[in-house]
Design a protein around this motif. Structure first.
Motif, short mmCIF file in Angstrom:
data_model
loop_
_atom_site.label_atom_id
_atom_site.label_comp_id
_atom_site.label_asym_id
_atom_site.label_seq_id
_atom_site.Cartn_x
_atom_site.Cartn_y
_atom_site.Cartn_z
N GLU A 141 -55.65 59.27 -40.46
CA GLU A 141 -55.89 57.97 -41.05
C GLU A 141 -55.20 57.83 -42.40
OE1 GLU A 141 -60.15 56.62 -39.21
OE2 GLU A 141 -60.15 57.95 -40.94
N LEU A 142 -55.18 58.92 -43.17
CA LEU A 142 -54.50 58.88 -44.45
C LEU A 142 -53.01 58.67 -44.25
CD1 LEU A 142 -54.93 59.15 -47.50
CD2 LEU A 142 -54.52 61.60 -47.26
N VAL A 143 -52.46 59.33 -43.26
CA VAL A 143 -51.04 59.15 -42.96
C VAL A 143 -50.77 57.71 -42.56
CG1 VAL A 143 -49.20 59.79 -41.36
CG2 VAL A 143 -50.68 61.56 -42.31
N MET A 144 -51.64 57.14 -41.75
CA MET A 144 -51.47 55.74 -41.34
C MET A 144 -51.50 54.81 -42.54
SD MET A 144 -53.37 54.83 -37.80
CE MET A 144 -52.76 53.17 -38.04
N ALA A 145 -52.43 55.06 -43.46
CA ALA A 145 -52.54 54.19 -44.63
C ALA A 145 -51.26 54.22 -45.46
CB ALA A 145 -53.73 54.61 -45.48
N TYR A 146 -50.70 55.40 -45.66
CA TYR A 146 -49.46 55.52 -46.42
C TYR A 146 -48.31 54.84 -45.67
CZ TYR A 146 -50.96 58.65 -50.17
OH TYR A 146 -51.55 59.17 -51.29
N ASN A 147 -48.29 55.00 -44.37
CA ASN A 147 -47.24 54.36 -43.59
C ASN A 147 -47.36 52.84 -43.61
OD1 ASN A 147 -45.84 56.66 -42.84
ND2 ASN A 147 -47.04 56.99 -41.00
N ASP A 148 -48.59 52.35 -43.70
CA ASP A 148 -48.78 50.91 -43.83
C ASP A 148 -48.09 50.38 -45.09
OD1 ASP A 148 -50.20 50.67 -41.51
OD2 ASP A 148 -52.17 50.79 -42.46
N VAL A 149 -48.23 51.13 -46.18
CA VAL A 149 -47.59 50.72 -47.42
C VAL A 149 -46.09 50.68 -47.24
CG1 VAL A 149 -47.31 51.22 -49.87
CG2 VAL A 149 -49.46 51.77 -48.74
N GLU A 150 -45.55 51.69 -46.59
CA GLU A 150 -44.11 51.74 -46.36
C GLU A 150 -43.64 50.56 -45.52
OE1 GLU A 150 -41.74 54.96 -45.70
OE2 GLU A 150 -42.10 55.36 -47.82
N ASP A 151 -44.39 50.23 -44.49
CA ASP A 151 -44.00 49.09 -43.65
C ASP A 151 -44.04 47.79 -44.45
OD1 ASP A 151 -43.49 50.60 -41.46
OD2 ASP A 151 -45.40 50.22 -40.47
N GLN A 152 -45.01 47.68 -45.35
CA GLN A 152 -45.10 46.49 -46.17
C GLN A 152 -43.91 46.40 -47.13
OE1 GLN A 152 -48.27 45.26 -49.33
NE2 GLN A 152 -49.21 45.12 -47.33
N LEU A 153 -43.49 47.53 -47.65
CA LEU A 153 -42.32 47.54 -48.52
C LEU A 153 -41.06 47.16 -47.76
CD1 LEU A 153 -43.02 50.72 -50.69
CD2 LEU A 153 -43.33 48.33 -51.32
N GLN A 154 -41.03 47.48 -46.47
CA GLN A 154 -39.89 47.05 -45.66
C GLN A 154 -39.84 45.53 -45.57
OE1 GLN A 154 -37.44 48.83 -44.59
NE2 GLN A 154 -38.30 50.80 -45.22
N VAL A 155 -41.01 44.90 -45.53
CA VAL A 155 -41.06 43.44 -45.56
C VAL A 155 -40.47 42.94 -46.87
CG1 VAL A 155 -42.56 41.42 -45.56
CG2 VAL A 155 -43.04 43.32 -44.02
N HIS A 156 -40.84 43.57 -47.97
CA HIS A 156 -40.29 43.18 -49.27
C HIS A 156 -38.77 43.34 -49.29
CE1 HIS A 156 -44.27 43.87 -51.71
NE2 HIS A 156 -44.37 42.93 -50.79
N PRO A 200 -56.95 51.99 -47.58
CA PRO A 200 -57.64 51.56 -46.37
C PRO A 200 -57.45 52.58 -45.26
CG PRO A 200 -56.23 49.83 -47.28
CD PRO A 200 -55.91 51.10 -47.99
N ARG A 201 -58.51 52.75 -44.47
CA ARG A 201 -58.46 53.70 -43.38
C ARG A 201 -58.90 53.00 -42.10
NH1 ARG A 201 -58.45 58.99 -45.00
NH2 ARG A 201 -59.39 59.63 -43.06
N PHE A 202 -58.24 53.30 -41.02
CA PHE A 202 -58.56 52.67 -39.76
C PHE A 202 -59.25 53.68 -38.85
CE2 PHE A 202 -54.88 50.61 -41.55
CZ PHE A 202 -55.25 49.29 -41.49
N ASN A 203 -60.46 53.33 -38.42
CA ASN A 203 -61.21 54.26 -37.59
C ASN A 203 -60.57 54.49 -36.23
OD1 ASN A 203 -63.09 54.60 -39.54
ND2 ASN A 203 -64.57 53.16 -38.70
N ASP A 204 -59.85 53.50 -35.76
CA ASP A 204 -59.22 53.62 -34.45
C ASP A 204 -57.78 53.17 -34.57
OD1 ASP A 204 -60.06 52.45 -31.10
OD2 ASP A 204 -58.37 53.61 -31.87
#
Length: 634
Positions: A219-234, A145-149
């Motif tokens: 945006e690619l960096v943000m998408a990867y960081n989103d995954v990392e943040d989600q893993l922190q939830v796990h 996923p990519r975020f335009n803003d």
């Protein structure tokens, strides 16, 4: 005048000629078709309209042909689809009451005719697919996923609302975009678990936090960081204590499902896959036949046995309760992976593939405890990758079971998770080792520590000539070009990779084991190498780092070596030479950590196991599931 008449006659003759030719052709065609019995003609037309899979060899090869009706056919890869290209769906999924394949602008566009040939990749008990279609495949095709803003995006779960196709990223990964004006709001019956991305503010042009991607694409960096943040939830759901002395508040209720949801699926073991009989692998409580040469606790376990193994362990759990009112956790023993697997090689409609999952949801809705916490206290174990249950529009691949609205809140334990779904949790592939006692683990630990590792590097696998972007061929070339004892290549086309003894022996004699992606990012071989004391070399973070947050540590340097596959693909690095630079002390430290810290938690003990000192993969998972519920309730 002669010329004038000649011209007029030429025009008339031209029309007449076309009529005569057309009449002759029509007459010939009519006579030809008249000679064919009507029933045969109808069968031919039906075949051309709807056929999808032709098996040429029951053992090795099958050909998939996609005609205009089958716009985007996928060849089978024993549970994974080669060159998988999936658009990330909205998190709220698709309600089972209105399950229809919608048009998706991010879907892959295929040519009217698409032919692929698949060959067995015995290194991972799956199949390599040779793609001879006109389209150019991407190497992994993981949707990001990519975020335009970045300043206005607040949903780290990457819920796609409006998707459009863009050119592939620097990693050749198709990336759906999310409109910056769109904000996903979970429905009332769903758990609104989100992760703040406020921490990304001011991080423009900053490399990925673990330095695994070198792209300047924000945006690619943000998408990867989103995954990392989600893993922190796990990881926040991980149990801090391993004390299992009491079952107070830890009741597990196992639904007694109608047999069609589990036992009847196992009964199809003989013909699920045309070239292999799975029945022998599902014997002995799904551990398979014993392997005497490897010692006590070793079995011929198939990689698709997880659902059966987990079910057997839950039935024997000391905290199991038979009164649902006493339960905190509800286990649904649906063998969804086997349900999917039985249709892979059969020409059936998407409605058929979806039918059993829909029936299960309807059945659960008749149970009073299904609604008490909106499904948050229910858990499913699915022994195949998440993509197999997330079919998107214009395809025939897999089912849409995990896209149902009702399936968003429950926890789904899978061998490969969808990186942007917080309730998808990755757990280890089943290996061949199923210890029954603590001493079984200790004896194996001692054996692998003392093993003579005569080869620096090894790779068990096969090339992917169908996927030019896949790095396997490069790795094979670098390995076979190295000096003796620097790299050992086990070509799985030889058939030896079907023999667990050959794989385990190779890994026990190697310092490093190469683990490039295959049909999907994860590999069972990663866990085979870890339990053999062989340090895995990872080329894509989605292979392990973004999958198994409950069983592998956040600091991947403790147990693995990461080499960017882009550097390998662009010939910027020689993997063997790079690994030679790692000192003996560093290797020993990693192997010691793998052996004594990780190994016990990566194996699934015997269903009758009496482990006291160690927590195996099953125990870790169950304890963390309880901790998750405690967190949600607090």
């Amino acid at each position: 005048m002669a010329i004038s008449i000649s011209k007029k006659k030429a025009k008339v003759n031209e029309r007449v000629e076309h009529k005569e030719v057309g009449f002759f052709f029509s007459s010939f065609l009519a006579k030809f078709l008249f000679r064919i019995p009507s029933i045969v003609l109808i069968l031919i037309l039906i075949f051309l309209w709807s056929s999808s899979t032709t098996i040429i060899s029951g053992k090795v090869v099958h050909v998939c042909i996609s005609l205009r009706k089958l716009n985007d056919l996928y060849c089978i890869s024993a549970g994974t689809e080669p060159n998988l290209d999936i658009a990330v769906p909205p998190l709220n999924g698709t309600s089972s009451s209105s399950l229809v394949d919608q048009k998706d602008t991010a879907s892959k566009v295929s040519s009217p005719q698409d032919t692929r040939v698949a060959i067995v990749d015995e290194s991972s008990s799956s199949i390599d697919a040779i793609d001879v279609s006109l389209q150019e495949p991407s190497p992994l095709d993981i949707p990001i996923p990519r975020f335009n803003d970045s300043s206005s995006s607040t949903d780290a779960m990457a819920n796609v609302v409006d998707v459009s196709l863009r050119e592939s990223s620097p990693l050749d990964i198709p990336i759906p975009r999310v409109n910056d004006s769109s904000t996903y709001i979970p429905s009332e019956k769903q758990e609104s678990t989100t992760v703040s991305v406020d921490s990304f503010a001011g991080k423009k042009n900053v490399a990925f936090r673990n330095n695994m991607i070198k792209s300047g694409d924000e945006e690619l960096v943000m998408a990867y960081n989103d995954v990392e943040d989600q893993l922190q939830v796990h990881r926040s759901w991980a149990a801090t204590s391993q004390n299992n002395a009491t079952c107070d508040g830890k009741g597990i209720y196992v639904y007694d499902l109608p047999s069609k949801f589990n036992k009847d699926l196992v009964a199809h073991c003989a013909d699920m896959i045309p070239w292999i009989n799975l029945c022998k692998y599902f014997s002995n409580e799904a551990m398979g036949e014993p392997i005497q040469n490897l010692g006590k606790g070793w079995y011929q376990t198939h990689q698709y046995s997880l659902e059966l193994i987990f079910h057997s362990r839950v039935l024997n759990h000391p905290c199991r309760v038979h009164n649902a009112d006493e339960a905190k956790l509800f286990y649904v023993p649906f063998y969804g992976g086997l349900d999917i697997l039985r249709w892979h090689f059969k020409n059936v409609s998407n409605e058929v593939k979806d039918s059993l999952g829909l029936e299960l949801v309807r059945w659960l809705e008749s149970q009073q405890h299904w609604f008490q916490k909106s499904g948050n206290d229910h858990v499913f174990v699915l022994g195949k990758i998440s993509w197999d249950f997330r079919r998107y529009s214009n395809t025939n691949w897999g089912s849409r079971f995990l896209e149902l609205d009702e399936m968003q809140n429950p926890v789904k334990l899978l061998i490969e998770r969808q990186p942007w779904h917080v309730n998808d949790i990755g757990i280890p592939h089943p290996t061949y080792f199923h210890p029954q006692t603590d001493n079984d683990i200790i004896a194996w630990q001692d054996r692998i520590i003392k093993s003579n590792r005569r080869s620096l590097v090894s790779f068990a696998g096969a090339a992917r000539p169908d996927a030019p972007a896949n790095i396997r061929s490069i790795l094979i070339s670098q390995c076979t070009s190295a000096k003796d004892q620097e790299c050992t290549f086990l070509d799985c086309n030889s058939g030896k990779c079907h023999q667990p003894e050959s794989i385990i022996q190779l890994f026990m004699e190697s310092e490093f084991c190469l683990q490039p992606p295959g049909d999907s990012p994860t590999r069972k071989s990663v866990f085979d190498s870890l339990i053999s004391g062989c340090i895995p070399v990872i080329f894509d973070p989605f292979t392990a780092y973004y999958q198994y947050s409950w069983h592998l540590p956040e600091d991947h340097k403790k147990y693995s070596v990461f080499i960017d596959q882009e550097d390998v693909r662009n010939m910027k690095v020689n993997v063997v030479e790079t690994l030679m630079q790692i000192t003996t002390k560093e290797r020993e430290d990693m192997r010691s950590y793998i052996t004594y810290e990780l190994l016990p938690g990566l194996v699934y003990g015997d269903p009758k196991s009496k482990l006291e000192k160690f927590q195996d993969a099953f125990s870790i998972t169950i304890n963390n599931l309880f901790q998750r519920l405690n967190k949600l309730e607090s």
